[in-house]
Write an enzyme that holds these catalytic residues in place. Sequence first.
Site, mmCIF file in Angstrom:
data_model
loop_
_atom_site.group_PDB
_atom_site.id
_atom_site.type_symbol
_atom_site.label_atom_id
_atom_site.label_comp_id
_atom_site.label_asym_id
_atom_site.label_seq_id
_atom_site.Cartn_x
_atom_site.Cartn_y
_atom_site.Cartn_z
ATOM 1 N N HIS A 23 0.858 -1.195 0.000
ATOM 2 C CA HIS A 23 0.000 0.000 0.000
ATOM 3 C C HIS A 23 0.894 1.245 0.000
ATOM 4 C CE1 HIS A 23 -3.940 -1.981 1.640
ATOM 5 N NE2 HIS A 23 -3.812 -2.092 0.335
ATOM 6 N N HIS A 79 -10.909 -9.455 -6.790
ATOM 7 C CA HIS A 79 -10.695 -8.151 -6.153
ATOM 8 C C HIS A 79 -9.881 -7.325 -7.141
ATOM 9 C CE1 HIS A 79 -9.426 -5.329 -3.108
ATOM 10 N NE2 HIS A 79 -8.339 -5.938 -2.727
ATOM 11 N N GLU A 81 -7.918 -4.739 -6.636
ATOM 12 C CA GLU A 81 -6.711 -4.020 -6.206
ATOM 13 C C GLU A 81 -5.506 -4.484 -7.038
ATOM 14 O OE1 GLU A 81 -6.198 -3.802 -1.937
ATOM 15 O OE2 GLU A 81 -4.875 -2.068 -2.172
ATOM 16 N N ASP A 83 -2.501 -5.277 -6.699
ATOM 17 C CA ASP A 83 -1.601 -6.397 -6.397
ATOM 18 C C ASP A 83 -2.138 -7.711 -6.964
ATOM 19 O OD1 ASP A 83 -3.547 -5.886 -4.431
ATOM 20 O OD2 ASP A 83 -2.497 -7.040 -2.903
ATOM 21 N N HIS A 147 -11.595 -6.760 1.966
ATOM 22 C CA HIS A 147 -11.576 -5.446 2.610
ATOM 23 C C HIS A 147 -11.990 -4.309 1.672
ATOM 24 C CE1 HIS A 147 -7.573 -3.833 0.975
ATOM 25 N NE2 HIS A 147 -7.703 -5.001 0.405
ATOM 26 N N ASP A 166 -8.093 -11.705 -0.064
ATOM 27 C CA ASP A 166 -7.191 -11.145 0.957
ATOM 28 C C ASP A 166 -7.463 -11.718 2.352
ATOM 29 O OD1 ASP A 166 -5.607 -9.431 -0.610
ATOM 30 O OD2 ASP A 166 -7.107 -7.846 -0.559
ATOM 31 N N TYR A 194 -1.573 -8.655 9.588
ATOM 32 C CA TYR A 194 -2.413 -8.430 8.403
ATOM 33 C C TYR A 194 -3.854 -8.130 8.818
ATOM 34 C CZ TYR A 194 -4.067 -9.203 3.646
ATOM 35 O OH TYR A 194 -4.616 -9.034 2.403
ATOM 36 N N HIS A 227 -2.509 -13.861 -0.386
ATOM 37 C CA HIS A 227 -1.148 -13.539 0.072
ATOM 38 C C HIS A 227 -0.706 -14.602 1.066
ATOM 39 C CE1 HIS A 227 -1.278 -9.461 -1.578
ATOM 40 N NE2 HIS A 227 -2.443 -9.271 -0.980
HETATM 41 FE FE1 FEO Z 1 -6.616 -5.824 -1.263
HETATM 42 FE FE2 FEO Z 1 -4.114 -7.964 -1.679
HETATM 43 O O1 FEO Z 1 -5.227 -6.588 -2.186
#
Ligand code: FEO
Length: 395
Positions: A23, A79, A81, A83, A147, A166, A194, A227
């Site tokens: 982030h 998701h 995002e 990543d 999230h 996530d 996390y 992750h």
């Molecule tokens: Fe919310 Fe691993 O991205």
Amino acid sequence: MRKHVKGNVSWVGYLDWELETFHGDDYSIFHGSSQNAYLIEEEKTILVDTVWTPHHYDFIQNLKSEIDLKKIDAIIVNHGEADHSGALPALLAEIPGTPIYCTAMAVKSLEGQYGKQGWNFHVVKTGDELDIGNGKKLQFVEMRMLHWPDSMAEFMTGDNILFSMDAFGQHYATSELFADLAEQDVLWHEALKYFVNILNPFAALIPRKLDEIAKLNLPIEMIAPSHGAIWREKPFKIIEKYAEWAKAYQEDQVTVVYDTMWNGTKAIAHAIEAEIKKQSPSTVVKVFHIAKSDKNEVMTEVFKSKAIAVGSPTAINDILASVTAWISFAKSLKFKNKKAAAFGCYGWSGEGVAVLQKELKEAGFDVVDENVKSLWNPGEEDFAKVPELVKALLA
Ligand code: FEO
């Protein structure tokens, strides 16, 4: 290179040993991380998520070394995002028109980030299913605000794998792939860090979501997050931990955080630490100099605490900027069920303690009145106030 996960499912993500922050620079990474993508090869070939943009070339080359990209029947985007979606534009340039299964919110986030490219979206919601052949299905579950608004998970029948996105992840690189083979202390610390730094702001939603998943009666045998390590042995342990952490969690711990100009406020911090051990020897006490400590690690300690003491000298009619920023971050994490006390030195106007109390209240802490406000360096009469402050924190 692929890594075998279960049945016809392989890990094809990116193991990011070099990652130092996440982030932007907002989340510290000390044990690497991974962006997990999964390849399902049943009668249909399904790719679950991709990797972060800087690794798109490696990711696609790796996929090409394993399969003909044209064999991919669908891509699941759990998701938007970056990543996890960062390699999508390059991948779709190779296989344009491939169906993308995602939530309606994910369409918004993907088009917002990468532009309206006419991608072949198939919007799904909780209860929708995708038949992948060989008698197996993917059952989708929206994970709204866990999230992001677009977050989603899916359960793969037959192999009974929950691709959880996530949730249940860790920023932790492990070649071993599975949680039971990982270094346990590091794994669980990273899972907690996390949760605290990514999911705790949405903790109020978690029990309901876990109940909803429980009611689906999914025979989960494995949880494959986006992750870190995959939960293979006793996958329900991490679900139970989330249930515990989501309910205003606390241990018998007090965390003392401070910044200091000429070491007066530091002296009070250490006096508080010693007094806690005196009044309650079994209570764990940790002390952090805010300006010199990693904020994500400190917040993980705050999360475990039943109370905190926060110190700052008065500076320019206010508190030090490092402490202002720290409390602001604490506010965003929405801690519940934690007491807080304020302390600090001053030389002239002395607003520091009142500012601390106000900001800590606004950040959601139960602030006790007892405080230590010391003119110049703390002396006997200032240290004499420490036992009352500690008593109020431990009460
Ligand atoms: Fe919310 Fe691993 O991205």
